[in-house]
Design a protein around this motif. Structure first.
Motif, short mmCIF file in Angstrom:
data_model
loop_
_atom_site.label_atom_id
_atom_site.label_comp_id
_atom_site.label_asym_id
_atom_site.label_seq_id
_atom_site.Cartn_x
_atom_site.Cartn_y
_atom_site.Cartn_z
N GLY A 29 0.81 -1.21 0.00
CA GLY A 29 0.00 0.00 0.00
C GLY A 29 0.85 1.26 0.00
O GLY A 29 0.52 2.24 -0.68
N TRP A 253 -6.08 6.03 -2.75
CA TRP A 253 -5.84 4.71 -3.35
C TRP A 253 -5.03 3.81 -2.41
O TRP A 253 -5.43 2.67 -2.13
N TRP A 256 -7.21 2.78 0.63
CA TRP A 256 -8.22 1.78 0.25
C TRP A 256 -7.57 0.41 0.00
O TRP A 256 -8.10 -0.63 0.40
N THR A 257 -6.41 0.42 -0.65
CA THR A 257 -5.72 -0.84 -0.94
C THR A 257 -5.33 -1.54 0.36
O THR A 257 -5.57 -2.75 0.52
N SER A 258 -4.71 -0.80 1.28
CA SER A 258 -4.30 -1.40 2.55
C SER A 258 -5.51 -1.93 3.32
O SER A 258 -5.47 -3.03 3.88
N ARG A 260 -8.52 -2.90 2.17
CA ARG A 260 -9.15 -4.07 1.54
C ARG A 260 -8.25 -5.31 1.63
O ARG A 260 -8.74 -6.43 1.84
N LEU A 261 -6.94 -5.12 1.51
CA LEU A 261 -6.04 -6.27 1.62
C LEU A 261 -6.00 -6.81 3.05
O LEU A 261 -6.02 -8.02 3.26
N LYS A 288 -3.86 -9.95 -4.15
CA LYS A 288 -3.33 -8.59 -4.03
C LYS A 288 -3.33 -7.90 -5.38
O LYS A 288 -3.73 -6.73 -5.50
N GLU A 291 -6.79 -6.90 -6.34
CA GLU A 291 -7.36 -5.84 -5.52
C GLU A 291 -6.86 -4.45 -5.91
O GLU A 291 -7.54 -3.45 -5.68
N LEU A 292 -5.67 -4.35 -6.48
CA LEU A 292 -5.10 -3.04 -6.80
C LEU A 292 -6.01 -2.20 -7.70
O LEU A 292 -6.34 -1.06 -7.37
N SER A 295 -9.32 -1.29 -5.89
CA SER A 295 -9.14 -0.22 -4.90
C SER A 295 -8.97 1.14 -5.58
O SER A 295 -9.44 2.16 -5.07
N SER A 299 -11.38 4.31 -4.96
CA SER A 299 -10.82 5.57 -4.46
C SER A 299 -11.26 6.75 -5.30
O SER A 299 -11.19 7.90 -4.85
#
Length: 302
Positions: A29, A253, A256-258, A260-261, A288, A291-292, A295, A299
């Motif tokens: 992230g 971004w 959100w990534t951190s 959701r992961l 992962k 998800e990028l 996310s 965002s």
């Protein structure tokens, strides 16, 4: 001057490597942030890891309670000195450099140290209120440490009628959600150290027991208990989502990534059928990668 800048850059590189080694999902992230912001987050992470290691390392397990308490006192004094600009090491230097660039209050740092003090003599938690305080101190504080680095979108602050939103509660909620996730993932490891973080009131409510937990017994009561704990953690993730929209566009971004992961670890626990005694839940690299882009889209629309 060039030499000091070079030394500072080398210290930031130490922080980057340490973050990459010990917090792989979190590190991914941070790579989505602009360079200066990611460096600041790495510096804060390494301070937090140093704090955690005082109580939670192999070396710590060989020390007496008095020694550990003295180490925490010394670390607190060192942290206060860093905030005053009194530098002893290269890692002190990167933290001081970070708080110069992104001014912040020392209190969350002191609160985190206080959370480590709880681990000196507290091995059980009566109810969720007790656990929530612990989670705030050891993880919710990270949200407060990093919120000035992330920044607020000017769209929420520049207008004369702006209420100037404060993302602090959402930042704390994300930290608590992450810590609850850690606790559920690490039940097996923690019991080997004589620690049970699941609230005793919850264990009793689901007709499970401390004795069964220490044995690693998996039954319907355990699964029901864990399902309840996972739902609680997801609720805290949900609470944190409301504040992300206020963050600077370059921070939404990665956050959100951190989120959701890390929340994905809860899904992994479910796929393990709640057997966290014999397995370690984690998010696969393929997930992962998937998800990028998701996310990124979230965002931009939330």
């Amino acid at each position: 001057m060039k030499n000091s800048i070079s030394q500072l850059d080398q210290a930031y590189e130490i922080c980057r490597k340490e973050t990459q080694q010990w917090a792989k999902t979190f590190y991914l992230g941070t790579l989505l942030l602009p360079v200066e912001k990611r460096k600041a987050i790495w510096a804060i992470y390494v301070w937090c890891r140093r704090t955690d290691e005082i109580m939670d390392s192999v070396e710590a397990s060989t020390k007496s309670q008095d020694e550990l308490s003295d180490n925490l006192d010394a670390w607190e004094e060192n942290t206060k000195n860093v905030f005053k600009g009194k530098i002893k090491s290269e890692l002190d230097a990167v933290l001081f450099n970070t708080i110069e660039k992104y001014p912040q209050n020392i209190q969350p740092y002191l609160d985190m140290i206080e959370g480590q003090r709880m681990d000196l003599n507290k091995f059980r938690y009566k109810d969720f209120d007790e656990l929530k305080l612990y989670c705030y101190r050891v993880a919710g504080t990270v949200g407060l440490m990093t919120q000035n680095v992330m920044g607020i979108d000017s769209a929420y602050t520049s207008a004369p009628w702006s209420a100037r939103p404060d993302p602090s509660e959402a930042a704390i909620a994300l930290g608590i959600a992450n810590q609850l996730t850690n606790i559920l993932r690490d039940v097996g490891e923690d019991r080997e150290r004589g620690r049970i973080y699941l609230p005793q009131a919850d264990i009793a409510t689901f007709n499970y027991s401390e004795e069964k937990l220490l044995k690693g017994e998996i039954n319907n009561q355990w699964k029901a208990l864990m399902k309840f704990q996972l739902n609680r953690a997801r609720e805290w993730f949900q609470k944190s989502e409301d504040g992300i929209k206020w963050l600077s566009s370059d921070a939404r971004w990665p956050v959100w990534t951190s989120l959701r992961l890390y929340r994905g670890i809860l899904d992994s626990i479910e796929r393990l059928d709640y057997d966290v005694f014999n397995n370690r839940a984690f998010v696969k690299n393929s997930v992962k990668a998937f998800e990028l882009p998701i996310s990124f889209l979230i965002s931009r629309i939330k």
